[in-house]
Enzyme design. Sequence first.
Site, PDB file in Angstrom:
ATOM      1  N   HIS A  12       0.793  -1.234   0.000  1.00  0.00           N
ATOM      2  CA  HIS A  12       0.000   0.000   0.000  1.00  0.00           C
ATOM      3  C   HIS A  12       0.822   1.280   0.000  1.00  0.00           C
ATOM      4  CE1 HIS A  12       0.994  -0.131   4.281  1.00  0.00           C
ATOM      5  NE2 HIS A  12       0.651   1.131   4.354  1.00  0.00           N
TER       6      HIS A  12
HETATM    7  C1  UD1 Z   1      -1.533   5.484   6.161  1.00  0.00           C
HETATM    8  C2  UD1 Z   1      -0.196   5.844   6.819  1.00  0.00           C
HETATM    9  C3  UD1 Z   1       0.731   4.644   6.757  1.00  0.00           C
HETATM   10  C4  UD1 Z   1       0.086   3.397   7.327  1.00  0.00           C
HETATM   11  C5  UD1 Z   1      -1.253   3.178   6.649  1.00  0.00           C
HETATM   12  C6  UD1 Z   1      -1.982   1.990   7.234  1.00  0.00           C
HETATM   13  C7  UD1 Z   1       0.372   8.215   6.534  1.00  0.00           C
HETATM   14  C8  UD1 Z   1       1.291   9.178   5.877  1.00  0.00           C
HETATM   15  N1  UD1 Z   1       0.461   6.949   6.119  1.00  0.00           N
HETATM   16  O1  UD1 Z   1      -1.248   5.206   4.802  1.00  0.00           O
HETATM   17  O2  UD1 Z   1       1.895   4.935   7.507  1.00  0.00           O
HETATM   18  O3  UD1 Z   1       0.927   2.296   7.073  1.00  0.00           O
HETATM   19  O4  UD1 Z   1      -2.066   4.347   6.815  1.00  0.00           O
HETATM   20  O5  UD1 Z   1      -3.015   1.570   6.385  1.00  0.00           O
HETATM   21  O6  UD1 Z   1      -0.382   8.621   7.390  1.00  0.00           O
HETATM   22  N2  UD1 Z   1      -8.585   5.381   1.468  1.00  0.00           N
HETATM   23  C9  UD1 Z   1      -9.887   5.001   1.318  1.00  0.00           C
HETATM   24  N3  UD1 Z   1     -10.579   4.613   2.437  1.00  0.00           N
HETATM   25  C10 UD1 Z   1     -10.020   4.603   3.681  1.00  0.00           C
HETATM   26  C11 UD1 Z   1      -8.689   5.004   3.820  1.00  0.00           C
HETATM   27  C12 UD1 Z   1      -7.970   5.397   2.712  1.00  0.00           C
HETATM   28  O7  UD1 Z   1     -10.424   4.990   0.223  1.00  0.00           O
HETATM   29  O8  UD1 Z   1     -10.714   4.235   4.656  1.00  0.00           O
HETATM   30  C13 UD1 Z   1      -7.814   5.789   0.273  1.00  0.00           C
HETATM   31  C14 UD1 Z   1      -7.991   7.260  -0.047  1.00  0.00           C
HETATM   32  O9  UD1 Z   1      -7.947   7.453  -1.418  1.00  0.00           O
HETATM   33  C15 UD1 Z   1      -6.757   7.885   0.576  1.00  0.00           C
HETATM   34  C16 UD1 Z   1      -5.715   6.797   0.291  1.00  0.00           C
HETATM   35  O10 UD1 Z   1      -6.436   5.573   0.468  1.00  0.00           O
HETATM   36  O11 UD1 Z   1      -6.434   9.131   0.042  1.00  0.00           O
HETATM   37  C17 UD1 Z   1      -4.504   6.805   1.174  1.00  0.00           C
HETATM   38  O12 UD1 Z   1      -4.917   6.830   2.546  1.00  0.00           O
HETATM   39  P1  UD1 Z   1      -3.979   7.556   3.632  1.00  0.00           P
HETATM   40  O13 UD1 Z   1      -4.604   7.438   4.955  1.00  0.00           O
HETATM   41  O14 UD1 Z   1      -3.603   8.919   3.135  1.00  0.00           O
HETATM   42  O15 UD1 Z   1      -2.646   6.732   3.570  1.00  0.00           O
HETATM   43  P2  UD1 Z   1      -2.391   5.181   3.701  1.00  0.00           P
HETATM   44  O16 UD1 Z   1      -1.739   4.741   2.441  1.00  0.00           O
HETATM   45  O17 UD1 Z   1      -3.584   4.435   4.203  1.00  0.00           O
END
Ligand code: UD1
Length: 369
Positions: free
Chosen positions: A208
């Site tokens: 991810h």
């Molecule tokens: C975040 C953390 C990472 C951790 C991971 C666990 C940061 C910088 N990164 O990364 O350290 O390992 O969480 O999973 O904080 N999205 C959805 N639904 C959700 C959550 C996310 O659709 O419930 C999608 C969205 O498009 C979002 C993208 O995933 O913009 C990335 O989510 P984000 O929380 O920014 O970062 P992670 O890659 O999950």
Amino acid sequence: MKIVSLVGARPQFVKEALINEEVRKSSAWEHVLVHSGQHYDMNMSDVFFSELGIPAPQYHLGIGSGSHAHGTATALMKMEEVLLKEKPDGLIIYGDTNTTLAGALAAVKIGIPIIHVEAGIRQLPLSMPEEINRRLTDHSAMVSQGMLCCCSQTAADNLRKEGIVERVFVVGDVMYDLFLRAQKTFGIEAALKKFGVCESGFIVATIHRDFNVDFVDILHPLLSGIKAIAKTNGLSVLFPLHPRTRKMMKQFGLMDVFAETELTEPMGYHELMSLVGASAFVVTDSGGLQKEAYYAGKRAIVVMPDTGWREISDSGWNILVRPTEESLREAGERIARECSYPGSLYGDGDAARNIVRAIRSTFGKGPVA
Ligand code: UD1
């Protein structure tokens, strides 16, 4: 005494579960739980609250998706309001996400001590969003006269190198506590049946990280490499897809690298751990999962340039690889060879209790009986 905990992303729910339970069990202090809303899908958030028995948060900041600046800044502004209203003795924050950093900045600027759980983890490159978050959070915790709770002596040594020596506690890993406890209730048979796989006949893969999924010329060979490892070892793949990975695979036309049955929705804690325990090995770029594989006695191929969990990779148990088909193939051959288990690296399963005790004694309320 009043303590606020801030969570927002999957690994933080897992960590809060045991601290929260320990606090309630011992009536150690008044506990206020805040959810930033960084993760918001049912299977990225709610499932952990119900499965792990975490009480509903008193505050939900609803930050949702957006850029790093948007998420961090929104959580920062809203968290400041919560802290000014609640006036806690300390703020617990976990790990290295944007939610963590937002909590740290909100607290340090208004003089609330920060209790950073999983302090002192260091990983290259320095520009990795999580590494920026870790360093700023640890230094904010020091400046706030807070506490730095480390999973291992390596983490405490990392802090020492940066001049952070006061209020550093080596407490062990709360994720190990949870793993030991939850192990008894893993539903291995049911999970194998649900996904149509047999014991030791499959790999659990999760990818991810932005640096692995956001570029087609990295993601494509990485996915092909996972497929190749499986083929060489006569295994199938179970690949729970983070929403971001699904989005990028669709955008790059890579959904057909895997059979439909190999791709699954994100899983809850018990189901994922059951499958890891029954797998041949794990391929991941998750900090949490590489450690959980080790707790389950399984090796992991870690698709990262470096890891914060160096003790496991230095022992040779986990193997760090570049995201190329060749590196993955080579790791796939190495992982089939014998390797002795490195033994206990992150405490004895009583990290949550150690943290609660340390907070009580640091903030002057005496140790929990
Ligand atoms: C975040 C953390 C990472 C951790 C991971 C666990 C940061 C910088 N990164 O990364 O350290 O390992 O969480 O999973 O904080 N999205 C959805 N639904 C959700 C959550 C996310 O659709 O419930 C999608 C969205 O498009 C979002 C993208 O995933 O913009 C990335 O989510 P984000 O929380 O920014 O970062 P992670 O890659 O999950």
